[in-house]
Design an enzyme around this catalytic site. Structure first.
Site, short mmCIF file in Angstrom:
data_model
loop_
_atom_site.label_atom_id
_atom_site.label_comp_id
_atom_site.label_asym_id
_atom_site.label_seq_id
_atom_site.Cartn_x
_atom_site.Cartn_y
_atom_site.Cartn_z
N HIS A 297 5.20 11.33 -8.31
CA HIS A 297 4.49 10.05 -8.28
C HIS A 297 4.82 9.29 -7.00
O HIS A 297 3.93 8.76 -6.31
CB HIS A 297 4.88 9.22 -9.50
CG HIS A 297 4.33 7.83 -9.50
ND1 HIS A 297 5.01 6.76 -8.95
CD2 HIS A 297 3.15 7.33 -9.95
CE1 HIS A 297 4.29 5.67 -9.09
NE2 HIS A 297 3.16 5.97 -9.69
N TYR B 186 -20.43 -5.69 21.80
CA TYR B 186 -19.03 -5.28 21.92
C TYR B 186 -18.18 -6.04 20.93
O TYR B 186 -18.57 -7.09 20.41
CB TYR B 186 -18.51 -5.49 23.35
CG TYR B 186 -18.40 -6.94 23.77
CD1 TYR B 186 -17.26 -7.68 23.50
CD2 TYR B 186 -19.45 -7.58 24.44
CE1 TYR B 186 -17.15 -9.02 23.88
CE2 TYR B 186 -19.36 -8.91 24.82
CZ TYR B 186 -18.20 -9.62 24.54
OH TYR B 186 -18.09 -10.95 24.90
N MET C 142 -3.16 4.90 -14.35
CA MET C 142 -3.61 4.81 -15.73
C MET C 142 -3.01 5.95 -16.53
O MET C 142 -2.36 6.83 -15.98
CB MET C 142 -5.14 4.79 -15.78
CG MET C 142 -5.73 3.52 -15.18
SD MET C 142 -7.50 3.46 -15.27
CE MET C 142 -7.95 4.77 -14.13
N CYS D 188 -14.78 -11.93 19.57
CA CYS D 188 -13.44 -11.89 20.14
C CYS D 188 -12.36 -12.36 19.18
O CYS D 188 -11.20 -12.49 19.55
CB CYS D 188 -13.37 -12.71 21.43
SG CYS D 188 -13.82 -14.45 21.24
N GLU E 210 -18.30 -20.55 17.14
CA GLU E 210 -17.21 -20.62 16.17
C GLU E 210 -17.38 -21.78 15.20
O GLU E 210 -16.45 -22.09 14.45
CB GLU E 210 -15.86 -20.70 16.89
CG GLU E 210 -15.80 -21.74 18.00
CD GLU E 210 -14.57 -21.59 18.87
OE1 GLU E 210 -13.51 -21.17 18.36
OE2 GLU E 210 -14.67 -21.92 20.07
N ARG F 294 -9.02 17.52 -6.91
CA ARG F 294 -9.58 16.35 -6.26
C ARG F 294 -9.33 16.48 -4.77
O ARG F 294 -8.49 17.29 -4.35
CB ARG F 294 -8.95 15.05 -6.79
CG ARG F 294 -7.45 14.97 -6.58
CD ARG F 294 -6.84 13.81 -7.34
NE ARG F 294 -5.38 13.81 -7.24
CZ ARG F 294 -4.59 13.16 -8.07
NH1 ARG F 294 -5.10 12.45 -9.06
NH2 ARG F 294 -3.28 13.21 -7.94
N GLY G 47 -1.47 8.01 -11.04
CA GLY G 47 -0.40 7.37 -11.80
C GLY G 47 -0.68 5.98 -12.29
O GLY G 47 0.17 5.36 -12.93
N SER H 122 -20.23 -15.15 22.28
CA SER H 122 -19.10 -14.40 21.73
C SER H 122 -18.64 -15.13 20.48
O SER H 122 -18.34 -16.32 20.52
CB SER H 122 -17.95 -14.31 22.73
OG SER H 122 -16.87 -13.58 22.18
N LYS I 162 -12.20 12.91 -11.98
CA LYS I 162 -11.60 14.02 -12.72
C LYS I 162 -12.67 14.79 -13.50
O LYS I 162 -12.76 16.02 -13.45
CB LYS I 162 -10.52 13.50 -13.64
CG LYS I 162 -9.72 14.61 -14.31
CD LYS I 162 -8.61 14.03 -15.19
CE LYS I 162 -7.38 13.69 -14.39
NZ LYS I 162 -7.15 12.29 -14.14
N ARG J 231 -7.05 12.12 -20.74
CA ARG J 231 -6.65 11.61 -19.43
C ARG J 231 -7.72 10.66 -18.89
O ARG J 231 -8.91 10.81 -19.16
CB ARG J 231 -6.47 12.75 -18.43
CG ARG J 231 -5.29 13.65 -18.69
CD ARG J 231 -5.17 14.69 -17.57
NE ARG J 231 -3.94 15.46 -17.63
CZ ARG J 231 -3.82 16.63 -18.26
NH1 ARG J 231 -4.86 17.14 -18.89
NH2 ARG J 231 -2.67 17.27 -18.27
#
Length: 893
Positions: free
Chosen positions: A451, A865, A102, A845, A758, A335, A100, A777, A22, A91
């Site tokens: 709001h 990939y 704060m 994957c 894994e 904004r 909305g 992979s 702001k 503000r």
């Protein structure tokens, strides 16, 4: 330069980290010559100092007073002076927009004396008392902690006594009495009087905005939006201009394009004789902004010009708050506007066509999450039933759920797995938990800039606002629409695209975007914008995108959605259903001959499935994972079997021999932690013939496709490898079977054999494993479990919500890859694997492969990939393109 305070004339939009969004934008609007009420910004550094110590930063009050003195001198009025008081607004303004979440305090400087001066100077006694009651309500709830509902209750009592439908119908005497009632309420609730000294009001207001940064709803919003907790908020202090001075005054919110659809043109809401908070709070229904052209054409023309200036300057959709004070237009803030996914794709394409942004920036304006939202189903509205009610379509999409009338009930029901629709007269920031929990938000008041609308759009929630045909009664947990009374729990269908509400579930159909991916049909502006974005992303991305698919149907759909192969085909899914008994036969086999018979029966079934998948992906790689889960998962439940056998014995009947045999096998194979037990490569090595059968099925499927003229590109993946010796044994057996099938068929079969990384040990010994692996992979689901020591199925329901609430996690590590831990293991494996085997092909994957943030990580880490479920393939394609154009870089911690 000030340590903690900057004049609007000292900043610019590039200082958002210090001045907040702001403050930076107010400075920018001042810099480019728009009519901005003067003021100054207290920096985020001051807020962080306050959060660190819990007290006001040393010297802050003196610094604010110095800047206030400069402001007073320039306007020749003092804060709260008795005859013609200068009044201020205070503000919040964080780096990231948190609409909305704060607090705002208007009319700082009013007290029992200056309110009389304001009435005399303005010539409007009603306006002065209206402003004072607003200050008491905002200051009382925000700074002094008085429940806002208590002020609203007092207001409701006054309106009921006077027979007034809204606050506009209260006169000066009513409002003066309301002021006294509010002051009494503050004294009653806090034990203290409302502070009459304007300077003390300002000091407390600034500190209250700092404190609101750590308010419950602000923390909840940040968790959902993944905004860091340590940024802090700036505070803007600005000279008040008044939209509540009469019919020639008012406040509004404007967008430079429609934030719901992306349609160009000035767009927004206006409320005559109102302050800005009235517009966003939805306490009265607004009028369309175009109507201002009739009531105040001069202000409307000036507003159009300022909006055009802002959009060209910011090169994006701008969200603007403005006030007209007796015919004079003031710009209060701007904004970059929050928008729906539909609007995001549409506006980005428009801005490219208008030459405001280039194609690289185009992809930065859209997201994979937004694309996923556009792929959600829509209502099939071919029926002729009239809707129950109509409102303003504030955020598009289709949602079905049970009506609930407060935030707590929405959270409770959603936590129990129920889909809910939050129904309110208007929402406030306190409703945020319920909005997050709900499928849609429905309000009887407010417009597209209320709001409810702004927050719902930002969260991608369906929203219908201003459904004036509804009378919501939160006390009885019901609403009326015409002759219909709808009570809590009634299922509603809310259409945020056309603003309709219906009772009961409405059937769903595929969205037009899904139809485009399925058929290539480009129908409508949004689909055209999506198609162009996808073409740009595909042209830019380096990262390949494959799909996780286990059936020919899934494979074919994935290919239509743009998959460049299959990164994970789970062969265990081919052993379920009516084939389960064959797996049982293999497990129960007492002799080698019995086991071979069971495997021989499974072989043609698996081969046929693989033929179909290879056909669907002809010419593209298909990575086929050998059996991964423990074998007991294919057997009946242990407890159920034991009960069945015991029940038969208790009745004196001999139990079924097959049940006894199964129970013996289940007991024999039972493991306390099967995730870390006999599964993956371990299963293949200790179960004779299993690897041989699966590799043969792959090889024979390749032969069949080649004989049919196809181009099968099968790859064999070995799961759960922890040491290179395991992989070496499987590779040796695979090579033997592939050679045997090649010789028998007369058709050469060569399939790369790689492994799934894994386990942490696999990642840390990647240099060794790569010597025998044709590819890697990453199975990030299990890698995350084994790195964190978490069982996903158990902990997500048990304590993840607490960890998220306490900030231990900002996001689930199963949703977005953990860069510091799991991600570091990935980087180590990539670097060491390719050091040992240059050019090693590496993919992922796990479902992280379709998560937008994780895709950026995998691009930066150098993977070849990602692979994900078919419906996430377009999302991964888009994000891979965005990652390439953003030039993301990830550094090791």
């Amino acid at each position: 330069m000030s340590a903690f305070v900057y004049e609007f004339t000292e900043g610019n939009r590039d200082m958002a980290d210090l001045l907040g969004g702001k403050g930076a934008n107010l400075a920018e609007m001042t810099r480019i010559g728009l009519p901005v009420p003067p003021g100054f910004t207290v920096t985020t550094e001051a807020c962080r100092a306050f959060m660190n110590t819990g007290t006001e930063p040393v010297g802050l009050t003196d610094e604010i007073h110095r800047h206030l003195a400069v402001l007073e001198a320039s306007l020749e009025r003092r804060l709260g002076q008795a005859d013609d008081p200068l009044l201020l607004s205070v503000r919040s303004g964080a780096r990231h927009s948190m609409p909305g979440m704060m607090e705002t305090i208007l009319d700082i400087g009013l007290n029992d004396i200056s309110v009389l001066g304001l009435a005399k100077a303005s010539g409007n006694e009603r306006f002065a008392w209206d402003s004072y009651r607003r200050l008491l309500h905002m200051f009382g709830s925000t700074v002094l902690g008085v429940d806002s509902a208590l002020f609203e209750s007092v207001m409701a009592d006054v309106k009921e006594v006077r027979g007034a439908p809204d606050d506009l119908h209260l006169d000066a005497t009513d409002l003066a009495r309301l002021v006294e009632a509010y002051k009494s309420l503050i004294r009653q609730e806090t034990g203290e009087d409302f502070p009459q000294r304007p300077a003390e009001q300002l000091r407390q207001a600034v500190l209250a905005v700092f404190a609101s940064w750590n308010g419950e709803r602000a923390r909840l919003y940040r968790r959902r939006e993944h905004i860091p907790d340590d940024l802090g908020t700036a505070v803007t202090v600005q000279v008040m201009v008044f939209g509540n001075l009469g019919p020639d005054s008012g406040s509004g919110v404007a967008f430079t394009r429609d934030p719901a659809t992306g349609r160009p043109g000035v767009y927004g809401d206006y409320l005559p004789n109102a302050q800005g908070e009235d517009v966003v709070a939805g306490v009265r229904n607004t009028i369309p902004l175009e109507r201002l052209q009739d009531t105040d054409p001069a202000s409307y023309t000036r507003l159009q010009a300022h909006l055009a200036t802002l959009e060209e300057h910011y090169r994006d959709l701008c969200d603007v708050e403005f006030t007209i004070e007796r015919g004079t237009l003031w710009m209060l803030q701007t904004r970059i506007g929050k928008r729906t996914a539909e609007a995001a794709f549409t506006i980005a394409a428009q801005l490219v066509d208008e030459g405001l942004i280039d194609e690289s920036e185009w992809l930065a304006r859209v997201t994979g999450d937004g694309l996923a939202h556009l792929m959600f189903p829509r209502f099939d509205l071919t029926d002729t039933d009239r809707p129950l009610a109509r409102g303003i379509p504030a955020s598009p999409g289709a949602a079905v759920g049970a009506a609930v009338f407060d935030s707590a009930e929405a959270v409770r029901r959603a936590g129990a797995g129920e889909r809910v629709i939050l129904v309110r007269q208007e929402t406030t920031p306190d409703d945020l938990p319920g909005m997050i929990a709900s499928e849609a938000v429905l309000t009887s008041r407010g417009g597209k800039t209320s709001h409810a609308a702004v927050v719902a759009r930002g969260m991608g929630k369906v929203c219908v606002c201003g459904a004036e045909g509804l009378t919501v009664d939160a006390a009885t947990r019901s609403f009326t629409a015409g002759d219909s009374v709808v009570r809590e729990g009634t299922v509603l269908s809310v259409d945020g695209t056309d603003g309709t509400v219906r009772i009961g579930p409405v059937p769903l159909v595929d969205s037009e975007v899904v139809r485009y991916f399925e058929t290539g049909e480009r129908r409508g502006q949004v689909v055209g914008s999506v198609a162009r974005a996808m073409e740009r992303a595909d042209g830019a991305r380096r990262l390949g995108v494959r799909a996780n698919a286990d059936t020919p149907e899934d494979a074919a759909r994935a290919r239509r959605f743009g998959a460049e192969g299959i990164g994970l085909c789970r062969t265990e899914h081919m052993f379920l259903g009516d084939r389960r008994h064959l797996v049982e036969a293999m497990i129960l086999a007492r002799t080698e001959t019995d086991r071979e018979q069971a495997l021989d029966a499974l072989l043609p079934l698996q081969r046929a499935d693989l033929v179909g998948i290879l056909h669907a992906m002809d010419g593209l790689p298909v990575t086929i994972r050998l059996l991964d889960p423990p074998l007991h998962e294919f057997l009946p439940d242990r407890t159920e079997l034991a009960v069945r056998v015991a029940a038969a014995e208790a009745l004196g009947d001999p139990p079924e021999p097959h049940d006894v045999e199964l129970l013996d096998a289940v007991n024999r194979m039972h493991e306390r932690n099967p995730m870390l037990g006999l599964r993956g490569v371990r299963l293949g090595l200790v179960t004779p013939g299993l690897v041989t059968m699966q590799v043969r099925a792959v090889a024979e499927a390749v032969v069949e496709r080649k004989r049919a003229g196809g181009d099968p590109q099968a790859e064999i993946m070995v799961p759960l490898v922890g040491t290179v010796e395991e992989l070496r044994l499987v590779c040796g057996e695979a090579a033997r079977v592939l050679a045997q099938v090649s010789e028998t068929s007369g058709i050469g079969v060569t399939c790369p054999v790689g492994t799934m990384i894994e386990l942490p040990r696999a990642a840390l010994t990647a240099r060794l494993i790569a010597q025998d692996a044709d590819f890697f992979s990453f199975g990030t689901n299990d890698l995350t479990q084994t790195t964190w020591g978490l069982s996903r199925d158990d902990v997500e329901a048990a304590f993840f919500s607490t960890y998220l609430a306490k900030g231990v996690f900002t996001v689930s590590p199963f949703e977005t890859i953990d860069h510091e831990g799991v991600g570091r293991l990935v980087r180590i494996a990539v670097e060491e694997g390719r050091a040992a085997r240059p050019g090693l092909k590496i993919g992922v994957c796990g479902e992280h492969g379709g998560d937008p943030e994780s895709v950026h990580f995998f691009h930066a880490t150098g993977l070849d990939y990602v692979s994900c479920s078919p419906f996430r393939v377009p999302v991964a394609r888009l994000e891979a393109g965005r990652a390439a154009l953003a030039g993301n870089r990830v550094t090791a911690p």
